[in-house]
Design an enzyme around this catalytic site. Structure first.
Site, mmCIF file in Angstrom:
data_model
loop_
_atom_site.group_PDB
_atom_site.id
_atom_site.type_symbol
_atom_site.label_atom_id
_atom_site.label_comp_id
_atom_site.label_asym_id
_atom_site.label_seq_id
_atom_site.Cartn_x
_atom_site.Cartn_y
_atom_site.Cartn_z
ATOM 1 N N GLU A 1 25.366 51.843 19.679
ATOM 2 C CA GLU A 1 25.252 50.054 20.167
ATOM 3 C C GLU A 1 25.543 49.441 18.770
ATOM 4 O O GLU A 1 24.715 48.564 18.230
ATOM 5 C CB GLU A 1 23.985 49.882 20.475
ATOM 6 C CG GLU A 1 23.462 50.738 21.478
ATOM 7 C CD GLU A 1 22.082 50.875 21.957
ATOM 8 O OE1 GLU A 1 21.382 50.041 20.969
ATOM 9 O OE2 GLU A 1 21.424 51.265 22.859
ATOM 10 N N PRO A 2 26.784 49.615 18.156
ATOM 11 C CA PRO A 2 26.983 49.006 16.814
ATOM 12 C C PRO A 2 27.327 47.488 17.194
ATOM 13 O O PRO A 2 28.056 46.874 18.377
ATOM 14 C CB PRO A 2 28.504 49.433 16.525
ATOM 15 C CG PRO A 2 29.203 50.010 17.390
ATOM 16 C CD PRO A 2 27.986 50.525 18.516
ATOM 17 N N GLY A 3 26.855 46.497 16.471
ATOM 18 C CA GLY A 3 27.307 45.027 16.615
ATOM 19 C C GLY A 3 27.727 44.595 15.054
ATOM 20 O O GLY A 3 29.024 44.225 15.238
ATOM 21 N N ARG A 4 26.740 44.488 14.257
ATOM 22 C CA ARG A 4 27.526 43.915 12.938
ATOM 23 C C ARG A 4 28.598 44.458 12.382
ATOM 24 O O ARG A 4 29.536 43.664 12.141
ATOM 25 C CB ARG A 4 26.388 44.234 11.868
ATOM 26 C CG ARG A 4 26.471 43.320 10.431
ATOM 27 C CD ARG A 4 25.459 44.155 9.514
ATOM 28 N NE ARG A 4 24.116 44.117 10.078
ATOM 29 C CZ ARG A 4 23.421 43.133 9.560
ATOM 30 N NH1 ARG A 4 23.660 41.784 9.216
ATOM 31 N NH2 ARG A 4 22.005 43.162 10.200
ATOM 32 N N ARG B 1 21.118 33.247 8.007
ATOM 33 C CA ARG B 1 20.672 34.534 7.426
ATOM 34 C C ARG B 1 20.243 34.314 6.142
ATOM 35 O O ARG B 1 19.328 34.989 5.544
ATOM 36 C CB ARG B 1 22.022 35.455 7.580
ATOM 37 C CG ARG B 1 22.519 35.949 8.907
ATOM 38 C CD ARG B 1 23.785 36.882 8.942
ATOM 39 N NE ARG B 1 22.814 38.304 8.585
ATOM 40 C CZ ARG B 1 22.981 38.624 7.535
ATOM 41 N NH1 ARG B 1 23.675 38.159 6.321
ATOM 42 N NH2 ARG B 1 22.387 39.723 7.262
ATOM 43 N N TYR C 1 16.606 35.794 5.649
ATOM 44 C CA TYR C 1 16.617 37.165 5.205
ATOM 45 C C TYR C 1 16.916 37.373 3.700
ATOM 46 O O TYR C 1 17.247 38.420 3.174
ATOM 47 C CB TYR C 1 17.677 38.086 6.062
ATOM 48 C CG TYR C 1 17.499 38.174 7.546
ATOM 49 C CD1 TYR C 1 16.374 38.761 8.123
ATOM 50 C CD2 TYR C 1 18.684 37.633 8.110
ATOM 51 C CE1 TYR C 1 16.495 38.575 9.666
ATOM 52 C CE2 TYR C 1 18.629 37.616 9.580
ATOM 53 C CZ TYR C 1 17.434 37.931 10.396
ATOM 54 O OH TYR C 1 17.628 37.809 11.606
ATOM 55 N N CYS D 1 16.693 18.681 5.824
ATOM 56 C CA CYS D 1 15.595 18.388 4.831
ATOM 57 C C CYS D 1 14.670 19.607 4.781
ATOM 58 O O CYS D 1 13.479 19.511 5.157
ATOM 59 C CB CYS D 1 14.834 17.168 5.580
ATOM 60 S SG CYS D 1 16.049 15.823 5.884
ATOM 61 N N GLU D 2 15.030 20.522 4.016
ATOM 62 C CA GLU D 2 14.500 21.694 3.637
ATOM 63 C C GLU D 2 14.764 22.228 2.312
ATOM 64 O O GLU D 2 16.134 22.467 2.461
ATOM 65 C CB GLU D 2 14.224 22.780 4.899
ATOM 66 C CG GLU D 2 13.836 22.409 5.954
ATOM 67 C CD GLU D 2 13.168 23.762 6.870
ATOM 68 O OE1 GLU D 2 12.953 24.475 6.151
ATOM 69 O OE2 GLU D 2 12.778 23.342 8.127
ATOM 70 N N TYR E 1 25.792 37.820 13.526
ATOM 71 C CA TYR E 1 24.513 36.877 13.679
ATOM 72 C C TYR E 1 24.435 35.762 13.036
ATOM 73 O O TYR E 1 24.010 35.266 12.161
ATOM 74 C CB TYR E 1 23.431 37.863 12.764
ATOM 75 C CG TYR E 1 23.444 39.326 13.331
ATOM 76 C CD1 TYR E 1 22.780 39.495 14.693
ATOM 77 C CD2 TYR E 1 23.662 40.564 12.886
ATOM 78 C CE1 TYR E 1 22.735 40.647 15.442
ATOM 79 C CE2 TYR E 1 23.482 41.654 13.503
ATOM 80 C CZ TYR E 1 23.168 41.766 14.857
ATOM 81 O OH TYR E 1 23.136 42.980 15.488
#
Ligand code: LLP
Length: 408
Positions: A261-264, A300, A304, A335-336, A363
């Protein structure tokens, strides 16, 4: 990208803009199918990594199966003409309605994560007078050595059925009237750069397959979950070929169809996020380049602490180089303080420059939001010399079209 200049894409589509290379997607997909060609196999692309219909249709035409985790993802896959039988349904919280919909669409397999889910699938299948194909997702308690938020195969994680309980749960499944056991499944995490955790997980699953055979429970497939990690900056992930070479000796002895099930690894490096430098703000302590993409477009780095490469792709003021090479924090306008895309990058920047954040095909857009009432970016696909808009930039009006004023 391919035969298309980034400058022309920026002019035509504006920024922020995600761009994907069709050929790069197909190349990575084919690395999997070529590397496992000696076995009966099915590559089920993990839709969560990038669910744009154009990406799905390119992979569907190449023969891919799909791994989905929601009714929404299933509907996307069906919308590009894929048969339900080419789809596996993962995820820890499937509802009655999800299961009912998947069964009516002839889903290939439910990857079951708990005893209660198993009972619910049996109940829904009975109501529909169908038999539900299932595999159990086993949690092998193997450390994937990746970021804790994307590590899923440890006993403290919410995922799967423990290795110790798996055989007993299979026996319960075998006793259920509307369940058909077809496989076994395992997924230990994402962005794995080493092959050893995959091999350790496979060994644990093989133990279970043997245990099941001893009990007279036969399987048709083994699903080893997501694919290999990718290089964002300086990682040295295992290649798809080496990954396959490490697993093939064991897999080829099993006599089962192999699912991945590869995604990235299929889409990450096929995609970039283009963003324009709006404001340069050098200070005594830090230099900030405020760009028109932000954490709502690409979360991301904030979520992470992911480090993704930033490349100046168009230099409208090339040669003027007003600011020289400095270490810049590439930040958004939200504003962060957590709103950053990259930190301390040595770049020679001018206002109006376009930057490309690479590795953004996975992602990226799928995790974007409308925080600060920011419309989501557009998406474009290129192939050879052609390019097409595959998702329009959102309009600001559309952000509040479902909202209703309070009536006194
Ligand atoms: N199968 C299952 C059951 C999964 O949970 C995942 C990813 C995959 C397959 C695909 O794994 P891949 O080949 O992409 O490593 N948002 C995070 C990644 C979350 C991954 C979740 N599960 C990030 O941006 O790093």
């Amino acid at each position: 990208m391919e035969q298309v200049s980034i400058e022309s894409l920026t002019k035509q589509y504006g920024t922020p803009c995600y761009v994907y290379s069709k050929q790069a997607i197909l190349e990575e997909y084919r690395s999997y199918t070529d590397s496992f060609a000696s076995l009966d196999h099915q590559i089920c692309y993990a839709v969560k990594a990038n669910s744009n219909l154009a990406v799905l249709s390119v992979l569907a035409q190449a023969g891919a199966g799909f791994d989905i985790v929601s009714r929404g993802e299933l509907m996307r896959v069906l919308a590009v003409g894929v048969e339900g039988s080419r789809v596996v349904f993962s995820g820890v919280g499937k509802t009655y309605r999800d299961i009912e919909y998947a069964l009516t669409q002839g889903i290939g397999c439910f990857n079951v994560e708990s005893i209660s889910e198993l009972a619910l699938i049996n109940e829904v299948a009975k109501t529909l007078d169908k038999s539900a194909p299932i595999s159990l997702r086993v949690n092998p308690n193997v450390d994937a050595k990746t970021h804790p938020y994307i590590s899923t195969g440890l006993k403290d994680n919410k995922f799967g059925i423990t290795h110790e309980e798996a055989i007993a749960v299979y026996e319960q499944a075998a006793a259920l009237s509307h369940i058909e056991i077809v496989g076994i499944d395992c997924h230990i995490g994402s962005q794995l750069t080493e092959v050893a955790p995959f091999v350790a997980a496979l060994d644990k699953v093989v133990e279970l397959i043997q245990g099941l055979r001893d009990k007279g429970i036969q399987l048709r497939h083994i699903d080893l979950g997501g694919g290999v990690g990718v290089r964002y900056i300086d990682e040295t992930p295992v290649s798809i070929e080496t990954f396959a070479a490490a697993l093939l000796p064991t897999l080829s002895k099993l006599g089962l169809t192999v699912f991945f099930e590869p995604g990235r690894s299929i889409v990450a490096n096929a995609g970039i996020l283009l963003t324009q430098v709006d404001v340069l703000k050098p200070t005594a302590h830090k230099n900030f380049a405020i760009v028109d993409a932000a954490m709502n477009d690409l979360i991301r780095p904030a979520l992470y602490q992911a480090e993704m490469a930033v490349i100046p792709s168009v230099l409208p003021n090339a040669g003027i180089d007003t600011d020289g090479t400095k270490a810049w924090d590439i930040v958004g306008a939200i504003c962060e303080t957590g709103d950053f895309l990259a930190k301390d990058r040595l770049l020679s920047l001018n206002q109006g420059d376009t930057l490309a954040i690479t590795g953004a095909g996975a992602y990226g857009f799928v995790m974007s939001s409308n925080y600060n009432s920011r419309p989501r970016a557009c998406e474009v696909m290129v192939s050879d010399e052609s390019h097409q808009l595959i998702r329009k930039r959102e309009t600001i009006e559309s952000l509040y079209e479902n909202e209703v004023l309070w009536q006194d």
